[in-house]
Design a protein around this motif. Structure first.
Motif, PDB file in Angstrom:
ATOM      1  N   VAL A  15       0.834  -1.200   0.000  1.00 53.34           N
ATOM      2  CA  VAL A  15       0.000   0.000   0.000  1.00 53.34           C
ATOM      3  C   VAL A  15       0.872   1.255   0.000  1.00 53.34           C
ATOM      4  O   VAL A  15       0.637   2.197  -0.754  1.00 53.34           O
ATOM      5  N   ALA A  16       1.911   1.239   0.861  1.00 51.60           N
ATOM      6  CA  ALA A  16       2.809   2.399   0.936  1.00 51.60           C
ATOM      7  C   ALA A  16       3.521   2.609  -0.391  1.00 51.60           C
ATOM      8  O   ALA A  16       3.681   3.735  -0.866  1.00 51.60           O
ATOM      9  N   ARG A  17       3.945   1.500  -1.007  1.00 47.84           N
ATOM     10  CA  ARG A  17       4.678   1.595  -2.258  1.00 47.84           C
ATOM     11  C   ARG A  17       3.770   2.083  -3.383  1.00 47.84           C
ATOM     12  O   ARG A  17       4.143   2.916  -4.198  1.00 47.84           O
ATOM     13  N   ASP A  18       2.552   1.521  -3.407  1.00 45.48           N
ATOM     14  CA  ASP A  18       1.606   1.938  -4.444  1.00 45.48           C
ATOM     15  C   ASP A  18       1.236   3.407  -4.303  1.00 45.48           C
ATOM     16  O   ASP A  18       0.972   4.090  -5.295  1.00 45.48           O
ATOM     17  N   ALA A  19       1.199   3.888  -3.052  1.00 44.77           N
ATOM     18  CA  ALA A  19       0.894   5.299  -2.836  1.00 44.77           C
ATOM     19  C   ALA A  19       2.008   6.177  -3.386  1.00 44.77           C
ATOM     20  O   ALA A  19       1.782   7.263  -3.923  1.00 44.77           O
ATOM     21  N   ALA A  20       3.246   5.685  -3.252  1.00 41.94           N
ATOM     22  CA  ALA A  20       4.393   6.459  -3.738  1.00 41.94           C
ATOM     23  C   ALA A  20       4.494   6.398  -5.252  1.00 41.94           C
ATOM     24  O   ALA A  20       5.016   7.313  -5.881  1.00 41.94           O
ATOM     25  N   HIS A  21       4.009   5.293  -5.865  1.00 44.92           N
ATOM     26  CA  HIS A  21       4.079   5.124  -7.316  1.00 44.92           C
ATOM     27  C   HIS A  21       2.690   4.762  -7.832  1.00 44.92           C
ATOM     28  O   HIS A  21       2.184   3.683  -7.553  1.00 44.92           O
ATOM     29  N   LYS A  22       2.100   5.640  -8.590  1.00 42.96           N
ATOM     30  CA  LYS A  22       0.764   5.370  -9.123  1.00 42.96           C
ATOM     31  C   LYS A  22       0.772   4.122  -9.999  1.00 42.96           C
ATOM     32  O   LYS A  22      -0.171   3.343 -10.007  1.00 42.96           O
ATOM     33  N   SER A  23       1.852   3.973 -10.770  1.00 40.98           N
ATOM     34  CA  SER A  23       1.956   2.832 -11.682  1.00 40.98           C
ATOM     35  C   SER A  23       3.178   1.998 -11.326  1.00 40.98           C
ATOM     36  O   SER A  23       4.309   2.464 -11.457  1.00 40.98           O
ATOM     37  N   GLU A  24       2.926   0.759 -10.874  1.00 35.42           N
ATOM     38  CA  GLU A  24       4.037  -0.118 -10.500  1.00 35.42           C
ATOM     39  C   GLU A  24       4.900  -0.459 -11.702  1.00 35.42           C
ATOM     40  O   GLU A  24       6.130  -0.504 -11.610  1.00 35.42           O
ATOM     41  N   ILE A  25       4.282  -0.700 -12.846  1.00 38.12           N
ATOM     42  CA  ILE A  25       5.059  -1.074 -14.029  1.00 38.12           C
ATOM     43  C   ILE A  25       5.949   0.078 -14.489  1.00 38.12           C
ATOM     44  O   ILE A  25       7.102  -0.134 -14.886  1.00 38.12           O
ATOM     45  N   ALA A  26       5.457   1.299 -14.385  1.00 41.37           N
ATOM     46  CA  ALA A  26       6.270   2.462 -14.763  1.00 41.37           C
ATOM     47  C   ALA A  26       7.450   2.615 -13.799  1.00 41.37           C
ATOM     48  O   ALA A  26       8.591   2.867 -14.220  1.00 41.37           O
ATOM     49  N   HIS A  27       7.164   2.442 -12.524  1.00 40.69           N
ATOM     50  CA  HIS A  27       8.205   2.548 -11.502  1.00 40.69           C
ATOM     51  C   HIS A  27       9.320   1.526 -11.734  1.00 40.69           C
ATOM     52  O   HIS A  27      10.510   1.860 -11.734  1.00 40.69           O
ATOM     53  N   PHE A  81      10.012  -0.166 -14.506  1.00 41.54           N
ATOM     54  CA  PHE A  81      10.662   0.071 -15.800  1.00 41.54           C
ATOM     55  C   PHE A  81      11.718   1.177 -15.660  1.00 41.54           C
ATOM     56  O   PHE A  81      12.835   1.050 -16.176  1.00 41.54           O
ATOM     57  N   ASN A  82      11.375   2.215 -14.960  1.00 38.77           N
ATOM     58  CA  ASN A  82      12.328   3.316 -14.747  1.00 38.77           C
ATOM     59  C   ASN A  82      13.531   2.856 -13.922  1.00 38.77           C
ATOM     60  O   ASN A  82      14.665   3.279 -14.164  1.00 38.77           O
ATOM     61  N   ASP A  83      13.268   1.986 -12.946  1.00 43.86           N
ATOM     62  CA  ASP A  83      14.351   1.482 -12.094  1.00 43.86           C
ATOM     63  C   ASP A  83      15.315   0.594 -12.875  1.00 43.86           C
ATOM     64  O   ASP A  83      16.541   0.742 -12.796  1.00 43.86           O
ATOM     65  N   LEU A  84      14.753  -0.354 -13.619  1.00 44.84           N
ATOM     66  CA  LEU A  84      15.573  -1.393 -14.246  1.00 44.84           C
ATOM     67  C   LEU A  84      16.159  -0.982 -15.595  1.00 44.84           C
ATOM     68  O   LEU A  84      17.140  -1.577 -16.044  1.00 44.84           O
ATOM     69  N   LYS A  85      15.550  -0.008 -16.241  1.00 44.79           N
ATOM     70  CA  LYS A  85      15.921   0.419 -17.593  1.00 44.79           C
ATOM     71  C   LYS A  85      15.484  -0.658 -18.605  1.00 44.79           C
ATOM     72  O   LYS A  85      15.252  -1.803 -18.255  1.00 44.79           O
ATOM     73  N   GLU A  86      15.401  -0.279 -19.854  1.00 46.94           N
ATOM     74  CA  GLU A  86      14.706  -1.113 -20.842  1.00 46.94           C
ATOM     75  C   GLU A  86      15.335  -2.490 -21.057  1.00 46.94           C
ATOM     76  O   GLU A  86      14.627  -3.501 -21.085  1.00 46.94           O
ATOM     77  N   GLU A  87      16.651  -2.568 -21.212  1.00 44.83           N
ATOM     78  CA  GLU A  87      17.266  -3.864 -21.537  1.00 44.83           C
ATOM     79  C   GLU A  87      17.045  -4.878 -20.415  1.00 44.83           C
ATOM     80  O   GLU A  87      16.660  -6.026 -20.663  1.00 44.83           O
ATOM     81  N   THR A  88      17.259  -4.469 -19.162  1.00 42.95           N
ATOM     82  CA  THR A  88      17.067  -5.387 -18.035  1.00 42.95           C
ATOM     83  C   THR A  88      15.587  -5.715 -17.849  1.00 42.95           C
ATOM     84  O   THR A  88      15.225  -6.871 -17.592  1.00 42.95           O
ATOM     85  N   PHE A  89      14.715  -4.708 -18.021  1.00 41.27           N
ATOM     86  CA  PHE A  89      13.277  -4.948 -17.896  1.00 41.27           C
ATOM     87  C   PHE A  89      12.824  -5.979 -18.925  1.00 41.27           C
ATOM     88  O   PHE A  89      12.055  -6.890 -18.615  1.00 41.27           O
ATOM     89  N   LYS A  90      13.295  -5.848 -20.165  1.00 35.40           N
ATOM     90  CA  LYS A  90      12.952  -6.805 -21.223  1.00 35.40           C
ATOM     91  C   LYS A  90      13.415  -8.210 -20.854  1.00 35.40           C
ATOM     92  O   LYS A  90      12.681  -9.187 -21.009  1.00 35.40           O
ATOM     93  N   ALA A  91      14.654  -8.312 -20.372  1.00 35.03           N
ATOM     94  CA  ALA A  91      15.217  -9.620 -20.027  1.00 35.03           C
ATOM     95  C   ALA A  91      14.418 -10.291 -18.909  1.00 35.03           C
ATOM     96  O   ALA A  91      14.098 -11.487 -18.988  1.00 35.03           O
ATOM     97  N   VAL A  92      14.063  -9.521 -17.893  1.00 39.49           N
ATOM     98  CA  VAL A  92      13.318 -10.099 -16.762  1.00 39.49           C
ATOM     99  C   VAL A  92      11.888 -10.443 -17.182  1.00 39.49           C
ATOM    100  O   VAL A  92      11.313 -11.424 -16.703  1.00 39.49           O
TER     101      VAL A  92
END
Length: 613
Positions: A24-36, A38-49
């Motif tokens: 709940v706390a995390r979702d409040a800090a980030h409206k979109s978990e997938i966006a959060h 993706f921004n953390d991991l960057k595209e190449e790592t996000f794609k791989a995972v």
């Protein structure tokens, strides 16, 4: 009430509640978990995972088919980064992945009943899908690297799809292996290529490095699966207690509060990883590794090299790093706890925090102990406190406290010494025979093949651990035996063996190994009638290799014990010696089969007489 349910005031919230609060706390800090993420991991790592996640759920799907699903999720991530308020961007990541899987048109045709999972609500839907994952399935061949004459060019010209195919294959064959580990193995493979492609003996170079990578993958996979099963069987409090003992050993200079913070984070991360939520597993492990690297002076001097590695390699490196050196001049446990006049006051004022700190203080002083032994000592100390703090004279009650706690240590030390001495004096074959006799008596209901498998694994533990310095033997032995015991207990869930095994598997995590060690002959077992057909004596005993002959003798041994689990060592030796004598005699004869016919019949009669059956 079991003490591990009271391990710390910090852990008093139930797993579900604490996890929900974090979410709940995390979702409040980030409206979109997938966006959060993706921004953390960057595209190449996000794609791989993302590829790893789909490959572990949809193990029959082609690389090209999964690539389309990966593209859909990556496209959604880009959309959500641009607009976090879009309706489809507010879903949890597990829901996004499972929704995509459930939209696959051929899902029922390809996976049958697995498609029924789509009719369930989350989190039951995910639990259902996890049940259909198949480790090392026959329909997925092991990774086959390209031929030596093309591999370097393929890697250099098409690095991303080349490594992508490696990641895809490893994920399909290992559906429970955590994404950070798969990416770390891919990095190992890439380093091997970068090194070996400069060598003239390319194939030999890659073969050598492949052995190391496979062995590392096997060890990590075993540990990860073990801890997921322990969390599921005993709950996250037991998991956290075990990790508290371990991290206290590994980071003995780190303050208690920092160790507890890491354990809380680890508990959440293991939950994500064990439930197949690989994007969050990857991101949160990387975040924890970064946190620890930012505080190297607080945690350990041994993680410096790990912290210099790229993100995808860092967390696995930290996990396998050596223990830090113990702080100097730590007061003895007896001085801090057993001889203190304030011990009862501290225990009664904050039972759970007090016991947590005891585990921490005991662990940081004893890197040579297994985590289970540390928890057994803690349980013994808690029992003592509950008794003595209510006594009229607590000081007198604590008089022999050290001796009482030391009995747990002595039991484990004696067992390790006895087994290592046996192995050293008699070698692997005789050690294996001793293990087979011991465990066939405890659980004669288990098939001969499974008992042989268990015996070989226990022998391998002895071979590995008894070669180590004495201060590392106990932790190695009990740690590795815990993996073997867990495999037995997992089989016990679907194919019950007997009441003793059931009790040892489910009663206490910390006491599992001593429980199996202390297990007596199963008195409720009714042996099958004596069958002469189990004595199969022919010329193959003479032409077989030494290893095959040894295996035949061990199978005979197990089958004999199954007929009479109460047999003595003397009875067993009489029959075994008779078998060896018969083989030596008949293999020297011209008519081998005739000799075995006559001598074999005599051995059967003698064996029955010896055993009284």
């Amino acid at each position: 009430m079991k003490w591990v349910t009271l391990i710390s005031f910090i852990f008093l919230l139930s797993s579900a509640r604490s996890w929900n609060l974090q979410r709940v706390a995390r979702d409040a800090a980030h409206k979109s978990e997938i966006a959060h993420r993706f921004n953390d991991l960057k595209e190449e790592t996000f794609k791989a995972v993302t590829m790893i996640t789909f490959a572990q759920y949809l193990q029959r799907c082609s690389y090209e088919g999964l690539s389309k699903l990966v593209k859909d999720v990556v496209d959604l991530a880009h959309k959500c980064v641009a607009n976090e308020d879009a309706p489809e961007c507010t879903k949890s990541l597990p829901a996004i992945f499972l929704d995509k899987i459930c939209q696959v048109p051929s899902l029922r045709d390809s996976y049958g009943k697995m498609a029924d999972c789509c009719g369930k609500a989350d989190p039951e839907r995910n639990e259902c899908f996890l049940g259909f994952k198949i480790p090392h399935p026959d329909f997925v061949q092991p990774y086959a690297r390209p031929a030596d004459d093309v591999i370097c060019k393929e890697y250099q010209d098409n690095r991303v799809p080349f490594l992508g195919n490696f990641i895809y294959t490893i994920a399909r064959r290992n559906p429970f292996l955590y994404a950070p580990t798969i990416l770390s193995l891919a990095a190992d493979y890439e380093h091997a290529l970068q090194s070996c492609c400069k060598e003239t003996a390319l194939g030999a170079c890659l073969d050598e490095k492949a052995v190391v990578i496979r062995e590392r993958a096997k060890k990590i996979s075993q540990k990860q699966q073990y801890f997921c099963e322990i969390r599921k069987r005993f709950g996250d409090r037991v998991f956290q207690a075990d990790k508290l003992a371990r991290l206290s050993q590994k980071y003995p200079k780190s303050p208690f509060a920092e160790v507890v913070k890491v354990i809380r984070d680890l508990n959440s991360i293991y939950k994500e990883c064990c439930e197949g939520d690989m994007v969050e597993c990857m991101d949160d492990r990387a975040e924890l590794a970064s946190y620890m690297c930012s505080k190297q002076d607080v945690f350990s001097s041994k993680i410096k090299e790990c912290c210099e590695k790229p993100v995808v390699e860092r967390s696995d490196c930290i996990i396998t790093a050596e223990f830090d050196d113990k702080p100097e001049n730590l007061p003895s446990i007896a001085e801090k706890y057993l001889e203190s006049q304030e011990v009862c006051k501290s225990f009664e004022a904050g039972h759970d925090e007090f016991m947590s700190e005891f585990v921490y203080e005991y662990g940081r002083r004893h890197p040579e102990f297994s985590t289970q032994l540390i928890l057994r000592v803690a349980k013994g100390f808690e029992t003592l406190l509950e008794k003595c703090c209510k006594a009229d004279n607590p000081t007198e009650c604590f008089g022999n406290a050290k001796e009482k706690l030391d009995k747990h240590i002595k039991e484990t030390q004696d067992l390790v010494k006895t087994n290592c001495d046996l192995l050293k004096a008699h070698g692997q074959p005789e050690f294996l025979k001793a293990i087979l006799v011991r465990y066939t008596k405890k659980m004669p209901q288990v098939s001969t093949e499974t008992l042989l498998e268990i015996g070989k694994k226990m022998t391998a533990v002895g071979t590995t651990c008894c070669e180590l310095p004495e201060e590392k033997r106990m932790s190695c032995s009990e740690g590795h035996l815990s993996f073997v015991i867990q495999e037995m207990c997992k089989k016990q869930e679907t194919s019950p063996v007997n009441d003793q095994v059931s009790h040892c598997c489910s009663d206490s995590y910390a006491n599992r190994r001593p429980c199996f060690t202390a297990m007596e002959v199963d008195t409720k077992y009714v042996p099958p009638p004596f069958n002469p057909d189990m004595f199969n004596f022919d010329e193959k005993l003479c032409t077989a290799s030494p290893a095959e002959r040894e295996l035949g003798q061990m199978k005979l041994l197990v089958n004999l014990v199954k007929r009479k689990p109460q047999m003595t060592e003397e009875q067993l030796k009489t029959i075994s010696d008779g078998f060896v004598t018969m083989v030596d005699k008949c293999c020297k004869q011209t008519d081998v089969d005739a000799c075995f016919g006559e001598e074999g019949a005599n051995l059967i009669v003698q064996s029955r007489a010896t055993l009284g059956i």
